[in-house]
Design a protein around this motif. Structure first.
Motif, PDB file in Angstrom:
ATOM      1  N   ILE A  53       0.843  -1.192   0.000  1.00 40.93           N
ATOM      2  CA  ILE A  53       0.000   0.000   0.000  1.00 40.93           C
ATOM      3  C   ILE A  53       0.884   1.250   0.000  1.00 40.93           C
ATOM      4  O   ILE A  53       0.551   2.258  -0.622  1.00 40.93           O
ATOM      5  N   HIS A  79      -3.868  -1.756  -4.194  1.00 40.15           N
ATOM      6  CA  HIS A  79      -5.023  -1.957  -3.319  1.00 40.15           C
ATOM      7  C   HIS A  79      -5.752  -3.241  -3.699  1.00 40.15           C
ATOM      8  O   HIS A  79      -6.123  -4.043  -2.834  1.00 40.15           O
ATOM      9  N   LEU A  83      -6.230  -6.527  -1.415  1.00 35.13           N
ATOM     10  CA  LEU A  83      -7.565  -7.025  -1.061  1.00 35.13           C
ATOM     11  C   LEU A  83      -7.615  -8.539  -1.226  1.00 35.13           C
ATOM     12  O   LEU A  83      -8.063  -9.278  -0.336  1.00 35.13           O
ATOM     13  N   ILE A  86      -5.414 -10.289   1.464  1.00 37.19           N
ATOM     14  CA  ILE A  86      -5.966 -10.345   2.826  1.00 37.19           C
ATOM     15  C   ILE A  86      -6.894 -11.536   2.960  1.00 37.19           C
ATOM     16  O   ILE A  86      -6.805 -12.320   3.913  1.00 37.19           O
ATOM     17  N   VAL A  90      -6.538 -14.929   5.307  1.00 35.45           N
ATOM     18  CA  VAL A  90      -7.454 -15.468   6.310  1.00 35.45           C
ATOM     19  C   VAL A  90      -7.750 -16.932   6.030  1.00 35.45           C
ATOM     20  O   VAL A  90      -7.844 -17.753   6.954  1.00 35.45           O
TER      21      VAL A  90
ATOM     22  N   ALA B  21      -2.890  -9.334  18.485  1.00 32.29           N
ATOM     23  CA  ALA B  21      -2.869  -9.491  17.032  1.00 32.29           C
ATOM     24  C   ALA B  21      -4.067  -8.777  16.417  1.00 32.29           C
ATOM     25  O   ALA B  21      -3.959  -8.154  15.352  1.00 32.29           O
ATOM     26  N   TYR B  24      -3.301  -5.168  16.416  1.00 35.12           N
ATOM     27  CA  TYR B  24      -2.320  -4.941  15.346  1.00 35.12           C
ATOM     28  C   TYR B  24      -3.018  -4.803  13.997  1.00 35.12           C
ATOM     29  O   TYR B  24      -2.734  -3.890  13.227  1.00 35.12           O
ATOM     30  N   ALA B  28      -3.233  -1.637  11.519  1.00 32.38           N
ATOM     31  CA  ALA B  28      -2.892  -1.736  10.102  1.00 32.38           C
ATOM     32  C   ALA B  28      -3.997  -1.108   9.270  1.00 32.38           C
ATOM     33  O   ALA B  28      -3.729  -0.378   8.302  1.00 32.38           O
ATOM     34  N   MET B  31      -3.705   2.529   9.303  1.00 35.20           N
ATOM     35  CA  MET B  31      -2.603   2.934   8.436  1.00 35.20           C
ATOM     36  C   MET B  31      -3.041   2.923   6.973  1.00 35.20           C
ATOM     37  O   MET B  31      -2.663   3.806   6.192  1.00 35.20           O
ATOM     38  N   PHE B  32      -3.867   1.924   6.586  1.00 33.24           N
ATOM     39  CA  PHE B  32      -4.332   1.868   5.205  1.00 33.24           C
ATOM     40  C   PHE B  32      -5.190   3.082   4.875  1.00 33.24           C
ATOM     41  O   PHE B  32      -5.121   3.604   3.762  1.00 33.24           O
ATOM     42  N   ALA B  37      -5.980   3.859   1.076  1.00 30.42           N
ATOM     43  CA  ALA B  37      -6.526   2.593   0.606  1.00 30.42           C
ATOM     44  C   ALA B  37      -7.749   2.238   1.446  1.00 30.42           C
ATOM     45  O   ALA B  37      -7.705   1.363   2.300  1.00 30.42           O
ATOM     46  N   VAL B  38      -8.872   2.944   1.210  1.00 33.67           N
ATOM     47  CA  VAL B  38     -10.030   2.755   2.085  1.00 33.67           C
ATOM     48  C   VAL B  38     -10.624   1.360   1.951  1.00 33.67           C
ATOM     49  O   VAL B  38     -11.050   0.769   2.941  1.00 33.67           O
ATOM     50  N   ASP B  39     -10.659   0.832   0.722  1.00 36.54           N
ATOM     51  CA  ASP B  39     -11.246  -0.501   0.541  1.00 36.54           C
ATOM     52  C   ASP B  39     -10.447  -1.543   1.307  1.00 36.54           C
ATOM     53  O   ASP B  39     -11.007  -2.429   1.950  1.00 36.54           O
ATOM     54  N   VAL B  40      -9.127  -1.410   1.215  1.00 32.14           N
ATOM     55  CA  VAL B  40      -8.261  -2.367   1.899  1.00 32.14           C
ATOM     56  C   VAL B  40      -8.446  -2.251   3.406  1.00 32.14           C
ATOM     57  O   VAL B  40      -8.518  -3.258   4.118  1.00 32.14           O
ATOM     58  N   THR B  43     -11.561  -4.065   4.456  1.00 29.92           N
ATOM     59  CA  THR B  43     -11.400  -5.516   4.484  1.00 29.92           C
ATOM     60  C   THR B  43     -10.534  -5.944   5.662  1.00 29.92           C
ATOM     61  O   THR B  43     -10.844  -6.914   6.357  1.00 29.92           O
ATOM     62  N   GLU B  44      -9.445  -5.215   5.893  1.00 30.41           N
ATOM     63  CA  GLU B  44      -8.532  -5.599   6.972  1.00 30.41           C
ATOM     64  C   GLU B  44      -9.238  -5.521   8.315  1.00 30.41           C
ATOM     65  O   GLU B  44      -9.096  -6.415   9.154  1.00 30.41           O
ATOM     66  N   VAL B  47     -11.968  -8.474   8.223  1.00 34.57           N
ATOM     67  CA  VAL B  47     -11.446  -9.834   8.089  1.00 34.57           C
ATOM     68  C   VAL B  47     -10.259 -10.057   9.024  1.00 34.57           C
ATOM     69  O   VAL B  47     -10.240 -11.002   9.813  1.00 34.57           O
ATOM     70  N   GLY B  48      -9.277  -9.154   8.954  1.00 30.85           N
ATOM     71  CA  GLY B  48      -8.063  -9.339   9.752  1.00 30.85           C
ATOM     72  C   GLY B  48      -8.335  -9.219  11.234  1.00 30.85           C
ATOM     73  O   GLY B  48      -7.982 -10.088  12.028  1.00 30.85           O
ATOM     74  N   SER B  52     -10.273 -13.255  11.863  1.00 29.23           N
ATOM     75  CA  SER B  52      -9.064 -13.949  12.324  1.00 29.23           C
ATOM     76  C   SER B  52      -9.059 -14.086  13.838  1.00 29.23           C
ATOM     77  O   SER B  52      -8.724 -15.150  14.380  1.00 29.23           O
TER      78      SER B  52
END
Lengths: 122, 168
Positions: A53, A79, A83, A86, A90, B21, B24, B28, B31-32, B37-40, B43-44, B47-48, B52
């Motif tokens: 990124i 990006h 995506l 990520i 998972v 985690a 963390y 992250a 930071m995105f 990187a709004v879409d990322v 998702t993070e 999902v992350g 997770s």
């Protein structure tokens, strides 16, 4: 001198990424606990995401959603790649954790060295 | 983020490790957002930080929540990490600086996507148009990966195996 400051500021993000990456790497290599290894793997993974990124960032740009008011956008390609990464990350984590559960059922422990010593016993 | 990563390396209580985690991942995501990187980030965070953590907590419930203090020395891994890190830092010296618009990645297909997204697909969010249209096969492959992982988890933990064990 200002050159040096410029270099440090310009590369600072990469160095943070490298520190995180090495933290993750260290956890994976040095710890015997399988869950902790997986967490380390995740940390490593997230650091790679941040690296990509960072490559995509353009100073003064906005998020790549097109609009009349903006002319400079960050690069959308990293990006998209991240995506995908990520979600795949998972998936691997889920599979790894499922394996840990099975290993715990079979061996009664999730410590790498104890599993090895059990395997060595005849 | 660096602090959380360090704490994860030091702690032995696995619950704390898993929660850290999650934190963390959330950092992250922040930071995105900062890096556009709004879409990322979305998702993070979902999902992350979300899935997770839930998965890891579920695993902890099924296994043990404390890590044993390891017996062997940690000097070798530390040295390996230090050397690799130093090599990587040396490698960054040649990289373009943060946010530099003349950097190599911004002169390949990136601007092309930005210019053609509206005429080609009519979607203003370029990340969406690239993900679903230009790189649609990639996303299809990703779905296959998730499906395979799901099948793997079900096969590993499924109840049919337990029944066989009971019979035996």
């Amino acid at each position: 001198m200002s050159d040096l400051i410029n270099t440090v500021l310009g590369l600072y993000n990469y160095w943070i990424v490298i520190f995180l990456m090495m933290c993750g790497f260290y956890i994976v290599v040095a710890h015997d606990n399988l869950i902790k290894k997986l967490v380390g793997l995740n940390i490593f993974q997230a650091s790679v995401f941040v690296l990509y990124i960072t490559f995509g960032k353009v100073s003064g740009g906005t998020a790549p959603i097109l609009g009349e008011a903006f002319h400079v956008y960050s690069n959308p390609l990293p990006h998209v790649l991240i995506l995908t990464a990520i979600v795949v990350g998972v998936a691997t984590t889920a599979l790894g954790l499922a394996l840990v559960v099975r290993i715990n059922e079979a061996y009664g422990t999730i410590e790498d060295d104890e599993i090895h010593s059990q395997d060595d016993e005849p | 983020m660096a602090l959380t990563a360090y704490a994860v390396a030091r702690l032995h209580n696995l619950y704390a490790v898993v929660m850290l985690a999650g934190i963390y991942s959330l950092l992250a995501a922040v930071m995105f957002v900062v890096l556009d990187a709004v879409d990322v980030a979305f998702t993070e965070a979902a999902v992350g930080a979300g899935i997770s953590t839930v998965l890891a907590l579920g695993t902890l419930a099924l296994t043990k929540s404390r890590e044993k203090t390891p017996r062997h020395t940690r000097i070798l891994p530390l040295a390996v990490c230090g050397i690799t890190g130093a090599a990587l830092v040396y490698g960054t010296l040649d990289l373009e600086h943060y946010g530099d618009p003349s950097a190599a990645p911004h002169h390949h297909v990136g601007p092309e996507y930005l210019a053609r997204s509206i005429p080609d697909t009519g979607v203003p969010n370029v990340v969406t148009s690239v993900l679903a249209s230009y790189r649609g096969y990639d996303t299809l492959g990703e779905t296959t990966v998730i499906f395979t992982a799901g099948v793997g988890v079900v096969l590993l933990l499924g109840s049919w195996r337990r029944k066989e064990d009971d019979d035996a």
